[in-house]
Design an enzyme around this catalytic site. Structure first.
Site, PDB file in Angstrom:
ATOM      1  N   GLU A 135      -7.558 -19.361 -77.894  1.00  0.00           N
ATOM      2  CA  GLU A 135      -6.471 -19.752 -78.875  1.00  0.00           C
ATOM      3  C   GLU A 135      -5.071 -19.318 -78.622  1.00  0.00           C
ATOM      4  OE1 GLU A 135      -7.261 -21.136 -81.211  1.00  0.00           O
ATOM      5  OE2 GLU A 135      -9.792 -20.979 -81.638  1.00  0.00           O
TER       6      GLU A 135
ATOM      7  N   CYS B  90       0.719 -18.714 -85.193  1.00  0.00           N
ATOM      8  CA  CYS B  90       0.467 -20.173 -83.739  1.00  0.00           C
ATOM      9  C   CYS B  90       0.208 -21.623 -84.644  1.00  0.00           C
ATOM     10  CB  CYS B  90      -0.783 -19.368 -83.509  1.00  0.00           C
ATOM     11  SG  CYS B  90      -2.743 -19.085 -84.994  1.00  0.00           S
TER      12      CYS B  90
HETATM   13  P1  NAP Z   1       0.200 -12.812 -74.927  1.00  0.00           P
HETATM   14  O1  NAP Z   1       1.702 -11.912 -73.995  1.00  0.00           O
HETATM   15  O2  NAP Z   1      -0.645 -13.045 -74.575  1.00  0.00           O
HETATM   16  O3  NAP Z   1      -0.637 -11.323 -75.677  1.00  0.00           O
HETATM   17  C1  NAP Z   1      -2.075 -10.886 -76.643  1.00  0.00           C
HETATM   18  C2  NAP Z   1      -2.948 -10.516 -75.977  1.00  0.00           C
HETATM   19  O4  NAP Z   1      -2.650 -10.091 -74.125  1.00  0.00           O
HETATM   20  C3  NAP Z   1      -2.266  -9.200 -75.944  1.00  0.00           C
HETATM   21  O5  NAP Z   1      -3.410  -8.430 -76.474  1.00  0.00           O
HETATM   22  C4  NAP Z   1      -2.260  -8.730 -74.677  1.00  0.00           C
HETATM   23  O6  NAP Z   1      -1.930  -7.223 -74.767  1.00  0.00           O
HETATM   24  C5  NAP Z   1      -3.376  -9.233 -74.044  1.00  0.00           C
HETATM   25  N1  NAP Z   1      -3.394  -8.996 -72.537  1.00  0.00           N
HETATM   26  C6  NAP Z   1      -1.558  -9.481 -72.228  1.00  0.00           C
HETATM   27  N2  NAP Z   1      -1.763  -9.816 -70.278  1.00  0.00           N
HETATM   28  C7  NAP Z   1      -3.060  -9.313 -70.166  1.00  0.00           C
HETATM   29  C8  NAP Z   1      -3.751  -9.537 -69.106  1.00  0.00           C
HETATM   30  N3  NAP Z   1      -2.895  -9.604 -68.306  1.00  0.00           N
HETATM   31  N4  NAP Z   1      -5.284  -9.270 -69.340  1.00  0.00           N
HETATM   32  C9  NAP Z   1      -5.415  -8.966 -70.657  1.00  0.00           C
HETATM   33  N5  NAP Z   1      -5.137  -9.206 -71.609  1.00  0.00           N
HETATM   34  C10 NAP Z   1      -3.412  -9.402 -71.959  1.00  0.00           C
HETATM   35  O7  NAP Z   1       0.878 -13.411 -76.078  1.00  0.00           O
HETATM   36  P2  NAP Z   1       1.398 -13.128 -77.168  1.00  0.00           P
HETATM   37  O8  NAP Z   1       3.254 -12.853 -77.292  1.00  0.00           O
HETATM   38  O9  NAP Z   1       1.218 -11.271 -77.939  1.00  0.00           O
HETATM   39  O10 NAP Z   1       1.427 -13.649 -78.431  1.00  0.00           O
HETATM   40  C11 NAP Z   1       2.035 -14.635 -78.510  1.00  0.00           C
HETATM   41  C12 NAP Z   1       1.285 -15.872 -78.652  1.00  0.00           C
HETATM   42  O11 NAP Z   1       0.062 -15.935 -78.959  1.00  0.00           O
HETATM   43  C13 NAP Z   1       2.267 -17.933 -79.548  1.00  0.00           C
HETATM   44  O12 NAP Z   1       1.930 -17.903 -78.034  1.00  0.00           O
HETATM   45  C14 NAP Z   1       1.180 -18.306 -80.025  1.00  0.00           C
HETATM   46  O13 NAP Z   1       1.131 -18.963 -80.462  1.00  0.00           O
HETATM   47  C15 NAP Z   1      -0.079 -17.339 -79.791  1.00  0.00           C
HETATM   48  N6  NAP Z   1      -0.819 -17.177 -80.706  1.00  0.00           N
HETATM   49  C16 NAP Z   1      -2.154 -17.727 -81.072  1.00  0.00           C
HETATM   50  C17 NAP Z   1      -2.933 -18.153 -82.153  1.00  0.00           C
HETATM   51  C18 NAP Z   1      -3.963 -19.345 -81.986  1.00  0.00           C
HETATM   52  O14 NAP Z   1      -5.040 -18.751 -83.019  1.00  0.00           O
HETATM   53  N7  NAP Z   1      -4.516 -20.129 -81.773  1.00  0.00           N
HETATM   54  C19 NAP Z   1      -2.620 -16.801 -82.926  1.00  0.00           C
HETATM   55  C20 NAP Z   1      -2.181 -16.171 -83.061  1.00  0.00           C
HETATM   56  C21 NAP Z   1      -1.026 -16.272 -81.664  1.00  0.00           C
HETATM   57  P3  NAP Z   1      -0.610  -6.404 -74.839  1.00  0.00           P
HETATM   58  O15 NAP Z   1       0.091  -6.857 -76.148  1.00  0.00           O
HETATM   59  O16 NAP Z   1      -0.896  -5.013 -74.379  1.00  0.00           O
HETATM   60  O17 NAP Z   1       0.163  -6.925 -73.836  1.00  0.00           O
END
Ligand code: NAP
Length: 537
Positions: A278, A319
């Site tokens: 997602e 999102c």
């Molecule tokens: P993110 O930076 O991609 O982080 C998401 C998760 O991935 C966090 O738990 C993060 O851990 C982890 N993570 C980071 N680097 C990783 C790696 N190399 N390997 C495995 N896991 C890793 O995203 P975000 O900034 O938190 O979230 C915002 C984005 O999510 C927005 O763009 C939004 O559109 C999207 N979103 C989508 C939905 C949906 O249902 N489609 C819902 C909510 C949000 P850490 O926090 O420890 O870095």
């Protein structure tokens, strides 16, 4: 023993609760026990007051053993239960979470900077989703597998047939979640997984991990689930994906960049680990033309209300939030004025102040990201409303991660790719005019696949035609006409009965959708046998 963080939330006098003055290290729950990381930990902050709250750390955890224990011990114990028995455990989980709701609200205000209504979207949304799956699961009965469709004859003689069955995968479900829904993000994934009989390891986003950790702690302390069924690892994601085995599944919510890392991880590529993504999405709202001025006004009112709500709920950190607003050319100015007038009433600041309607972004990192995204969009758009001139309520602008809502506009959306490409994860949307329906639908398609589009109008036939046109590129099409004005569930609200996810840029994933969600956690197999054997299935 009560940890400092627990004490502050339960027993401490009010003057100590605000601001929080603790730096407790939140333990992880794996292999049936609570274990603190051995490192100094990563601090979590109050995004309004700037104070440090708690720390998370996963250093030193025995990850291979954590996954093995969940997979073998947790998985076997869950599979020994029937669907109805697991549904009853979901129901018991609901009761524990409801009993502790006040604590979750305190944590949400402190760590996510949300006002009460926004906390409810996350906390109550998670509990409601669990409750929905408890009911759905009860209807599946006391069985250990599910049949999929009817048996099919494989030849002329009807004696030999094929029956598809669904059985729980014998792996672990790893959830890697985003920061914006620490409660709902956990339970919308865990409910179908646990109901399916698949153990869960959740790794919440670090910035807001406290609420997820506390909810898991309450459920674990209540002794509801068998050992190994529900696990939490807070802090770094390092090494998690390396543990994945062929029958494990990963459900990820977050940015497209991290999604790409997960998709290309050797464990996923080489061991055929099933992955659900997602990711981000530039969702749209479309006002359809109406025959009469009265109908036009009625539909415009519905759009204005929903756009304003979507921009401000959870400070736009959803999102599914509306990012692009499309209206007929003749209505561009009146739509801009009406949305701006409603946004002007949004009070921004400290969520502890009852007069505040919109709290903070979750962190300084997010505030900076939103400011950067907004600055980029502003180069290519006009500012139709900027709430930043109004001072924050009860919050210091130098410390608080608060940002006022901004409505942008472009009269040239065809030649303005940035408004279709850039998702600003905050209270920001862009208004754009369209000439006719083919033009509107083509503009929406510039989003390259989204979680949701909403349609506003009074002509049922035109609305249904547009919905079907958009269905291939959207996980959900939310249609708002005056007859459902007081009934509809909201553009951005994800209901457990309906699909969540979207193709293309949105990640290509599918979650929820009632019992459809169980597919991800099951393996489908065709059993080819005599009808006597199949009758026993
Ligand atoms: P993110 O930076 O991609 O982080 C998401 C998760 O991935 C966090 O738990 C993060 O851990 C982890 N993570 C980071 N680097 C990783 C790696 N190399 N390997 C495995 N896991 C890793 O995203 P975000 O900034 O938190 O979230 C915002 C984005 O999510 C927005 O763009 C939004 O559109 C999207 N979103 C989508 C939905 C949906 O249902 N489609 C819902 C909510 C949000 P850490 O926090 O420890 O870095």
């Amino acid at each position: 023993m009560t940890s400092p963080a627990d004490w502050l939330l339960t027993s401490a006098p009010p003057f100590l609760k605000e601001p929080f003055v603790t730096t407790a290290l939140l333990p992880n729950f794996t292999v049936g026990q609570w274990t603190s990381g051995t490192g100094p930990g990563t601090p979590l902050f109050d995004p309004v007051l700037g104070t440090e709250l708690v720390r998370v750390d996963a250093t030193g955890l025995d990850l291979p053993e954590a996954f093995r224990f969940a997979r073998d011990t947790g998985g076997a114990a869950l599979r020994a239960l029937t669907y109805r028995q697991r549904a009853a455990l979901l129901g018991a989980t609901v009761k524990v979470l409801q009993a502790n709701r006040a604590v979750y609200e305190d944590i949400s205000v402190a760590n996510s900077g949300t006002v009460k209504a926004d906390t409810a979207v996350d906390v109550d949304g998670g509990i409601f989703t669990l409750g929905t799956y408890a009911k759905l699961g009860d209807g599946l009965g006391d069985v250990h597998h599910l049949t999929d469709g009817d048996a099919a004859r494989l030849g002329k003689d009807p004696l030999f047939q094929s029956q598809h069955v669904l059985v729980p995968t014998r792996g672990v479900a790893l959830f890697i979640n985003a920061f914006n829904f620490p409660s709902w993000g956990l339970w919308e994934k865990a409910a179908p997984a646990l109901l399916s009989g698949v153990p869960v390891i959740v790794k919440p986003a670090t910035a807001t991990a406290w609420l997820t950790q506390r909810m898991v702690k309450d459920v674990v302390d209540a002794g509801i689930w068998p050992a190994g069924a529900l696990n939490i690892i807070c802090g770094s994601s390092a090494g998690l994906l390396d543990q994945l085995q062929p029958f494990d599944v990963v459900s990820f919510t977050g940015s497209a960049d991290t999604a790409a890392v997960i998709r290309s991880h050797p464990a996923v590529v080489q061991r055929s680990v099933r992955v659900n993504i997602e990711a981000d999405s530039v969702n749209s709202a479309l006002l359809l033309p109406s025959a009469s001025p009265e109908d036009t006004q009625a539909a415009l009112d519905l759009l204005v209300k929903e756009v304003t709500r979507e921009m401000t709920v959870k400070s736009g950190q959803k999102c599914t939030a509306i990012r692009r607003v499309l209206v007929p050319e003749a209505l561009y100015d009146s739509a801009a004025a009406a949305i701006a007038a409603r946004l002007a009433k949004t009070t921004v600041g400290n969520p502890r102040n009852e007069s505040v309607r919109m709290g903070a972004l979750v962190s300084r990192t997010q505030l900076n990201a939103v400011r950067e995204g907004l600055a980029l969009l502003k180069i290519h758009t006009d500012v139709l409303h900027d709430g930043s001139a109004t001072p924050l309520l009860d919050a210091d602008a130098a410390t608080a991660c608060c940002i006022a809502p901004t409505l942008l506009g472009t009269r040239t959306p065809d030649t303005n790719p940035v408004v279709h490409d850039v998702e600003v994860f905050g209270p920001v949307a862009t208004l754009m005019p369209y000439r006719d329906m083919p033009h509107a639908l083509a503009l929406i398609r510039r989003g390259q696949g989204s979680l949701v589009a909403s349609l506003y109008g009074t002509d049922a036939a035109a609305l249904s035609a547009a919905a079907l046109e958009l269905a291939d590129s959207h996980g959900r099409v939310h249609v708002i006409s005056p007859d459902v004005a007081a009934l509809h569930t909201g553009h951005g609200n994800v209901m457990p009965q309906s699909l969540h996810g979207g193709p293309g840029r949105a990640g290509g994933g599918e979650e929820l959708g009632g019992l459809k969600a169980l597919n991800f956690y099951h393996r489908r197999s065709a059993i080819q046998a005599s009808t006597a054997v199949l009758a026993c299935i």
